[in-house]
Scaffold this motif. Structure first.
Motif, PDB file in Angstrom:
ATOM      1  N   HIS A  11     -97.957   1.057 -51.365  1.00 42.13           N
ATOM      2  CA  HIS A  11     -97.722   2.505 -51.415  1.00 42.13           C
ATOM      3  C   HIS A  11     -96.225   2.806 -51.536  1.00 42.13           C
ATOM      4  O   HIS A  11     -95.817   3.660 -52.325  1.00 42.13           O
ATOM      5  N   PHE A  12     -95.411   2.093 -50.776  1.00 44.08           N
ATOM      6  CA  PHE A  12     -93.965   2.284 -50.844  1.00 44.08           C
ATOM      7  C   PHE A  12     -93.445   1.990 -52.249  1.00 44.08           C
ATOM      8  O   PHE A  12     -92.698   2.777 -52.828  1.00 44.08           O
ATOM      9  N   ARG A  13     -93.862   0.839 -52.823  1.00 46.45           N
ATOM     10  CA  ARG A  13     -93.401   0.472 -54.159  1.00 46.45           C
ATOM     11  C   ARG A  13     -93.880   1.479 -55.204  1.00 46.45           C
ATOM     12  O   ARG A  13     -93.162   1.795 -56.150  1.00 46.45           O
ATOM     13  N   TYR A  14     -95.094   1.996 -55.034  1.00 44.04           N
ATOM     14  CA  TYR A  14     -95.617   3.001 -55.952  1.00 44.04           C
ATOM     15  C   TYR A  14     -94.767   4.275 -55.898  1.00 44.04           C
ATOM     16  O   TYR A  14     -94.360   4.812 -56.929  1.00 44.04           O
ATOM     17  N   GLN A  15     -94.491   4.767 -54.706  1.00 46.10           N
ATOM     18  CA  GLN A  15     -93.689   5.977 -54.555  1.00 46.10           C
ATOM     19  C   GLN A  15     -92.271   5.771 -55.089  1.00 46.10           C
ATOM     20  O   GLN A  15     -91.706   6.658 -55.726  1.00 46.10           O
ATOM     21  N   LEU A  16     -91.707   4.597 -54.826  1.00 45.94           N
ATOM     22  CA  LEU A  16     -90.377   4.276 -55.335  1.00 45.94           C
ATOM     23  C   LEU A  16     -90.384   4.261 -56.861  1.00 45.94           C
ATOM     24  O   LEU A  16     -89.499   4.825 -57.506  1.00 45.94           O
ATOM     25  N   ARG A  17     -91.405   3.660 -57.457  1.00 47.16           N
ATOM     26  CA  ARG A  17     -91.492   3.611 -58.921  1.00 47.16           C
ATOM     27  C   ARG A  17     -91.669   5.000 -59.508  1.00 47.16           C
ATOM     28  O   ARG A  17     -91.088   5.308 -60.558  1.00 47.16           O
ATOM     29  N   LEU A  20     -88.281   6.571 -59.505  1.00 47.14           N
ATOM     30  CA  LEU A  20     -87.422   5.991 -60.534  1.00 47.14           C
ATOM     31  C   LEU A  20     -87.836   6.438 -61.934  1.00 47.14           C
ATOM     32  O   LEU A  20     -86.981   6.707 -62.779  1.00 47.14           O
ATOM     33  N   ARG A  21     -89.135   6.535 -62.188  1.00 47.63           N
ATOM     34  CA  ARG A  21     -89.594   6.991 -63.501  1.00 47.63           C
ATOM     35  C   ARG A  21     -89.155   8.423 -63.752  1.00 47.63           C
ATOM     36  O   ARG A  21     -88.651   8.751 -64.830  1.00 47.63           O
ATOM     37  N   ARG A  28     -82.454  10.795 -69.190  1.00 43.63           N
ATOM     38  CA  ARG A  28     -82.556  10.783 -70.658  1.00 43.63           C
ATOM     39  C   ARG A  28     -82.543  12.204 -71.221  1.00 43.63           C
ATOM     40  O   ARG A  28     -82.001  12.434 -72.301  1.00 43.63           O
ATOM     41  N   GLN A  29     -83.133  13.157 -70.493  1.00 43.61           N
ATOM     42  CA  GLN A  29     -83.111  14.548 -70.950  1.00 43.61           C
ATOM     43  C   GLN A  29     -81.689  15.097 -70.968  1.00 43.61           C
ATOM     44  O   GLN A  29     -81.405  16.076 -71.660  1.00 43.61           O
ATOM     45  N   HIS A  30     -80.796  14.495 -70.203  1.00 40.97           N
ATOM     46  CA  HIS A  30     -79.396  14.928 -70.147  1.00 40.97           C
ATOM     47  C   HIS A  30     -78.466  14.020 -70.939  1.00 40.97           C
ATOM     48  O   HIS A  30     -77.242  14.088 -70.807  1.00 40.97           O
ATOM     49  N   GLY A  31     -79.048  13.134 -71.747  1.00 40.83           N
ATOM     50  CA  GLY A  31     -78.252  12.339 -72.676  1.00 40.83           C
ATOM     51  C   GLY A  31     -77.556  11.125 -72.110  1.00 40.83           C
ATOM     52  O   GLY A  31     -76.623  10.608 -72.738  1.00 40.83           O
ATOM     53  N   VAL A  32     -77.960  10.675 -70.926  1.00 46.25           N
ATOM     54  CA  VAL A  32     -77.382   9.461 -70.347  1.00 46.25           C
ATOM     55  C   VAL A  32     -78.494   8.523 -69.925  1.00 46.25           C
ATOM     56  O   VAL A  32     -79.636   8.935 -69.724  1.00 46.25           O
ATOM     57  N   THR A  33     -78.133   7.268 -69.775  1.00 46.67           N
ATOM     58  CA  THR A  33     -79.086   6.289 -69.276  1.00 46.67           C
ATOM     59  C   THR A  33     -79.124   6.375 -67.746  1.00 46.67           C
ATOM     60  O   THR A  33     -78.164   6.873 -67.125  1.00 46.67           O
ATOM     61  N   PRO A  34     -80.187   5.871 -67.139  1.00 48.45           N
ATOM     62  CA  PRO A  34     -80.213   5.851 -65.667  1.00 48.45           C
ATOM     63  C   PRO A  34     -79.022   5.095 -65.069  1.00 48.45           C
ATOM     64  O   PRO A  34     -78.480   5.507 -64.045  1.00 48.45           O
ATOM     65  N   LEU A  35     -78.597   4.017 -65.720  1.00 48.13           N
ATOM     66  CA  LEU A  35     -77.459   3.256 -65.207  1.00 48.13           C
ATOM     67  C   LEU A  35     -76.153   4.040 -65.321  1.00 48.13           C
ATOM     68  O   LEU A  35     -75.308   3.992 -64.417  1.00 48.13           O
ATOM     69  N   GLN A  36     -75.991   4.793 -66.403  1.00 47.53           N
ATOM     70  CA  GLN A  36     -74.803   5.641 -66.535  1.00 47.53           C
ATOM     71  C   GLN A  36     -74.793   6.699 -65.430  1.00 47.53           C
ATOM     72  O   GLN A  36     -73.752   6.958 -64.822  1.00 47.53           O
ATOM     73  N   TYR A  37     -75.956   7.287 -65.158  1.00 43.40           N
ATOM     74  CA  TYR A  37     -76.035   8.277 -64.073  1.00 43.40           C
ATOM     75  C   TYR A  37     -75.686   7.630 -62.730  1.00 43.40           C
ATOM     76  O   TYR A  37     -74.948   8.209 -61.934  1.00 43.40           O
TER      77      TYR A  37
END
Length: 132
Positions: A11-17, A20-21, A28-37
Motif C-alpha cells: 500500500h505504501f509503495r502504491y501511494q508513493l508511486r 510520483l506519477r 511535464r505540463q510545466h516543461g521540465v522533467t521530474p529530475l529538473q524540478y
C-alpha cells in the motif's frame, strides 16, 4: 514478515508511486522533467542558504556527480539556474536558483500540495506538510 506487513508495504509503495506519477505529469505540463524540478526544489529548499554545491545536489538527488553536472547544464540552458564561483574559494562552484527557476519551483510545488495532504492523511504524518 506477515501477510499484513506485505500489505502495508504494498500500500505504501502504491501511494508513493501514485504521488510520483502525478508529480511527473505536473512537471511535464510545466516543461521540465521530474529530475529538473527536483533540482530546483532542492535549491529552493536548501537549508541555511540560497545555493548548493554540485556534491550537495548529487547527494540530495542520489545521483552521480557527472549526472548532476549534466542536469545543471540543462537547467542552466533553460535559464533556471546559474553557476557562480564561491566568494571564499574561487575554485569551488555554487549553483544558484535564478528568478525564473524559483518561480517555476514555487508553481509546481503548489500543485503538489493536494496530493501531499492526501499522503499526510493516508499515513497520518503529523505536521507534514506544514500548513500555512
Amino acid at each position: 514478515m506477515t501477510k499484513q506487513d506485505f500489505q502495508r508495504l504494498s500500500h505504501f509503495r502504491y501511494q508513493l508511486r501514485c504521488f510520483l506519477r502525478q508529480s511527473e505529469d505536473i512537471c511535464r505540463q510545466h516543461g521540465v522533467t521530474p529530475l529538473q524540478y527536483q533540482l530546483l526544489l532542492h535549491l529552493k529548499g536548501f537549508e541555511g542558504r540560497e545555493w548548493a554545491s554540485m556534491g550537495e545536489l548529487a547527494e540530495r538527488l542520489q545521483a552521480k556527480h557527472h549526472g548532476t553536472v549534466a542536469l545543471v547544464d540543462r537547467c542552466e540552458q533553460l535559464g533556471l539556474v546559474e553557476r557562480r564561483p564561491a566568494r571564499q574559494d574561487r575554485r569551488r562552484i555554487e549553483v544558484h536558483l535564478l528568478p525564473k527557476g524559483a518561480e517555476l519551483a514555487a508553481r509546481i510545488a503548489e500543485l503538489h500540495q493536494p496530493e501531499l495532504r492526501h499522503l499526510q492523511e493516508e499515513f497520518q504524518l503529523p505536521g507534514w506538510p506544514r500548513q500555512p
